[in-house]
Design a protein around this motif. Sequence first.
Motif, PDB file in Angstrom:
ATOM      1  N   UNK A 131       0.857  -1.183   0.000  1.00 17.35           N
ATOM      2  CA  UNK A 131       0.000   0.000   0.000  1.00 17.35           C
ATOM      3  C   UNK A 131       0.897   1.238   0.000  1.00 17.35           C
ATOM      4  N   UNK A 132       0.493   2.258  -0.710  1.00 12.34           N
ATOM      5  CA  UNK A 132       1.294   3.470  -0.748  1.00 12.34           C
ATOM      6  C   UNK A 132       2.440   3.343  -1.736  1.00 12.34           C
ATOM      7  N   UNK A 133       3.463   4.163  -1.537  1.00  8.95           N
ATOM      8  CA  UNK A 133       4.572   4.200  -2.483  1.00  8.95           C
ATOM      9  C   UNK A 133       5.902   3.941  -1.780  1.00  8.95           C
ATOM     10  N   UNK A 134       6.892   3.414  -2.532  1.00  7.21           N
ATOM     11  CA  UNK A 134       6.813   3.019  -3.935  1.00  7.21           C
ATOM     12  C   UNK A 134       5.939   1.781  -4.104  1.00  7.21           C
ATOM     13  N   UNK A 135       5.117   1.793  -5.114  1.00  3.79           N
ATOM     14  CA  UNK A 135       4.142   0.729  -5.305  1.00  3.79           C
ATOM     15  C   UNK A 135       4.801  -0.561  -5.776  1.00  3.79           C
ATOM     16  N   UNK A 136       4.072  -1.649  -5.616  1.00  2.48           N
ATOM     17  CA  UNK A 136       4.531  -2.947  -6.123  1.00  2.48           C
ATOM     18  C   UNK A 136       4.729  -2.887  -7.623  1.00  2.48           C
ATOM     19  N   UNK A 137       3.775  -2.289  -8.339  1.00  2.13           N
ATOM     20  CA  UNK A 137       3.863  -2.208  -9.800  1.00  2.13           C
ATOM     21  C   UNK A 137       5.090  -1.431 -10.242  1.00  2.13           C
TER      22      UNK A 137
END
Length: 354
Positions: A131-137
């Motif tokens: 959740x949040x950044x840096x994102x998994x994607x």
Amino acid sequence: MNMTIDNTKAETIAGPALSGIQAAPRSGKVGVMLLNLGTPDGTDFAPMWRYLREFLSDPRVIELSRVIWYPILYGLVLTTRPKKSGANYKSIWNEERNESPLRTYTRAQAEKLATLLTDTPNVVVDWGMRYGSPSTASAVQRLMEQGCDRIVMFPLYPQFSATTTATASDQLFRALMKIRAMPAVRTVPAYYDEPVYIEALANSITSHLATLDFEPEVVIASYHGIPKPYSDRGDPYQAHCLETTRLLRERLGWNDKKLITCFQSRFGAQEWLQPYTDKTVEKLAREGVKSIAVVNPGFSADCIETLEEIAGEAAEIFHHAGGKNFAHIPCLNDSADGMAVIEALVRRELSGWA
């Protein structure tokens, strides 16, 4: 048995021969992605609202029907909780980097792991958040941009739960669903009973206790809780936590009175795994226990739940109820012991790939 297939028949089965197309060569690079729970980008209302909305909208975290939960989430929780949570985050915020400690530690873990793996060619290390950044994607994208066609994803949760490990995997595969030439993936399994992890925890506990000017009568192993119905429906988390504590007792030579298991961070009205950490801390103090320490074996890095809820709030509860000496034992973080755990498990999962 040897079989020869006539080319004409093969084309009938598989379509016209693709004589002019060559398969893309393998880069040979393997990405290692450390993935932790997540963090807001700031302590003000707006970033806290965004973070809590993403976190509390996850059906793995809140298993209520959306019809029931969303009016509560948007009508009550997200109008009141961002301000309170923001104040809690502010009390432990890394002002120098303007970020939460969880982001600081997770980055440090990734940077140190990259250094530890310099003897392993073609391995690229990155990190992200569920959740949040840096994102998994974004972590997947960075690894692929560096030529990684295989990824080892390490969810930094020692004990498995659908609310943590499983949803991290969900998020990874959501990202992969949008990629045509997606990389092959391995995920590091739960490591609640791995000898290297138990040894690291034991070393962390004994070394920290040696710095205190008191000896705790009781040490609490406090794990993040989950709703009891989740456990009743088959989530193995509670069993994993209890086994971690048992192995720690065995390694330290302590009995079940010296090291006890509790669960913290409950949310909402339903019953969660018990005993509750805050109630236990208060009970111990009222029963005359003067000195305790709390360790958080379920967290790979210090965060809001360990620094504010335990080192801050639980300590206050204990002192207010009559306790005298309280110590919070830091998480493994990016310590030498903590990195030994991460390195050992990553090297094992890289076997055959790097």
